[in-house]
Motif scaffolding. Structure first.
Motif, PDB file in Angstrom:
ATOM      1  N   ASP A   1       2.439   1.731  -3.385  1.00  9.88           N
ATOM      2  CA  ASP A   1       1.307   2.092  -4.486  1.00  9.88           C
ATOM      3  C   ASP A   1       1.096   3.566  -4.312  1.00  9.88           C
ATOM      4  OD1 ASP A   1      -0.429   1.488  -6.506  1.00  9.88           O
ATOM      5  OD2 ASP A   1      -2.017   1.566  -5.153  1.00  9.88           O
ATOM      6  N   THR A   2       1.329   4.301  -3.114  1.00  3.49           N
ATOM      7  CA  THR A   2       1.102   5.752  -2.842  1.00  3.49           C
ATOM      8  C   THR A   2       1.860   6.481  -3.577  1.00  3.49           C
ATOM      9  OG1 THR A   2       0.162   5.110  -0.843  1.00  3.49           O
ATOM     10  CG2 THR A   2       0.969   7.480  -1.194  1.00  3.49           C
TER      11      THR A   2
ATOM     12  N   GLN B   1       0.792  -1.130   0.106  1.00  2.00           N
ATOM     13  CA  GLN B   1      -0.055  -0.019   0.068  1.00  2.00           C
ATOM     14  C   GLN B   1       0.807   1.202  -0.027  1.00  2.00           C
ATOM     15  OE1 GLN B   1      -2.446  -1.136   3.502  1.00  2.00           O
ATOM     16  NE2 GLN B   1      -4.085  -1.255   2.190  1.00  2.00           N
TER      17      GLN B   1
END
Length: 448
Positions: free
Chosen positions: A432-433, A429
């Protein structure tokens, strides 16, 4: 005749302010008392004034690092002007704080509070009674029990010194020693640290602390580990420090000796016995709701409670927990998962979550991403030479368990990792930021 309130708060710092303001906002009567100027340690004697001084020393340090890279000329610190810059923030705090309380309908008192009953305290000869009493008195430098201890100045004395001494010795190896040594050395003092343990900053990852020690050498700070101060003597304007080290004895001389050996609450002036408030192993005996186990009228928050790390955000968090329990009955408990911690050295050192030993103790399976990063853009752009990271990621779940950062922007980037640790975000996560580039945060994906 005693004055009566719904809640009496002893202290005026972060935890005290959170409790007093939130309880008063519900229409309940609140009184605050403090024997020191209103504002607490963080605003007056700790975090904020320290960062004001770092504002000057870090600017000078950056300019020096940029010599030969487009920035020329001598840069020096004028200590008195820097002190006035700091005072521009701290001096107005007590009056502003007290006015803020008064504007909120909170009664303010000045003086040491001591219990005279389970629901009553005395302040400067006046008795105050309440349904509940909240202890938020903070912490003070620990007594070292050595001859000449009275010659030590504390953090407040350091932050108020009118002139910078030529030679400064700091006794201890935690936050105060780490940060004040960087301030003083960059301002031009000869700095020595005497630490009884085998390394500094025990709460931080040992590898990153080791990398940071290179910076201490670079700026001329002398560190003696395994060195326990036994005596401090004053002759004229000079202090002579005797210490035990390696089975022998060493002596040091300085123009100022600073207490940097830890802090803890001072309960003695409160006369807790008169209030039926028990201690356990030197700490307040509290339940999971931050309530005294022996006197249900009493709660504690922040450094006084000693339940979470002694940090300002924890004090604020504790204050919110206490307010919830005061207003709605005991149901709220503190959550200290993912509390970030920063040593504001230059460059800063930061951590959140678990370190390797803690993760092993919990039986977790994890991988470690670790590297030194002097060649990264974020480090080179600051003309810095010391930086690196260590990140722990749980195998299988991919949850970020802990992050340890050293270098430019570490004090800000750690907040992103705090979000991940506290809320169970995964490495994927974070990867993916999309973070703004080029910034410190844009390095995050490379640490995972």
């Amino acid at each position: 005749m005693a004055k009566t309130y719904d809640v009496i708060v002893i202290g005026s710092g972060t935890a005290a302010t959170t409790v007093a303001k939130r309880v008063s906002a519900t229409g309940r009567s609140v009184a605050v008392t403090d024997f020191r100027p209103y504002g607490g340690t963080c605003a007056l004697r700790g975090c904020d004034p320290k960062k004001m001084l770092i504002g000057g020393t870090s600017a000078a340090d950056h300019a020096r690092r940029m010599h030969g890279k487009g920035v020329e000329g001598d840069v020096r610190i004028d200590w008195r002007e820097l002190l006035e810059f700091k005072r521009g923030f701290t001096d107005p705090v007590p009056d502003k704080k007290e006015k803020s309380f008064s504007d909120s309908g909170i009664a303010t008192f000045h003086g040491r509070a001591r219990f005279v009953g389970s629901n009553a305290v005395e302040v400067d000869g006046e008795t105050l009674e309440a349904r509940h009493i909240v202890l938020a008195t903070g912490a003070e430098p620990m007594k070292l029990g050595i001859p000449g201890e009275e010659h030590l100045i504390d953090n407040e004395g350091f932050l108020e010194m009118e002139d910078l001494p030529r030679r400064i010795i700091l006794v201890g190896g935690g936050y105060i020693a780490a940060e004040f040594s960087h301030i003083a050395a960059r301002a031009g003092a000869e700095v020595t640290i005497l630490q009884h343990g085998d390394r500094m900053l025990k709460g931080f990852d040992p590898d990153l602390v080791g990398w940071l020690m290179e910076k201490y050498e670079e700026i001329g700070v002398t560190l003696h580990t395994g060195t326990e101060v036994k005596r401090i003597e004053k002759t004229g304007d000079t202090f002579r420090i005797t210490a035990a080290s390696g089975g022998g004895s060493e002596t040091f001389e300085a123009d100022m000796v600073v207490h940097a050996a830890g802090r803890k609450p001072n309960f003695e002036p409160l006369d807790l016995e008169a209030g039926g408030v028990e201690l356990r192993d030197g700490k307040l005996a509290l339940n999971e709701y931050l309530q005294s186990t022996s006197n249900p009228a009493v709660y504690a928050a922040g450094d006084t409670a000693q339940m979470g790390p002694p940090l300002t955000p924890v004090s604020n968090h504790d204050g919110k927990v206490v307010v919830a329990n005061l207003l709605e009955g005991n149901h709220s408990t503190p959550n200290y998962k993912g509390v970030p911690s920063v040593a504001f050295t230059l460059p800063p050192l930061a951590r959140v979550g678990l370190d390797e030993s803690e993760a092993h103790e919990r039986g977790l399976k994890f991988r470690v991403q670790c590297n030194r990063t002097p060649g990264w853009f974020s480090t080179r752009q600051q003309a810095e030479s010391v930086s690196g990271y260590k990140v722990l990621v749980e195998e299988g779940s991919e949850r970020v368990l802990g992050a340890h950062l050293l270098g430019p922007h570490a004090d800000e980037v750690i907040n992103v990792f705090t979000l991940a640790v506290r809320h169970g975000l995964t490495a994927d996560q974070l990867k993916d930021t999309m973070f703004a580039y080029p910034t410190g945060a844009s390095d995050i994906s490379s640490t995972l």
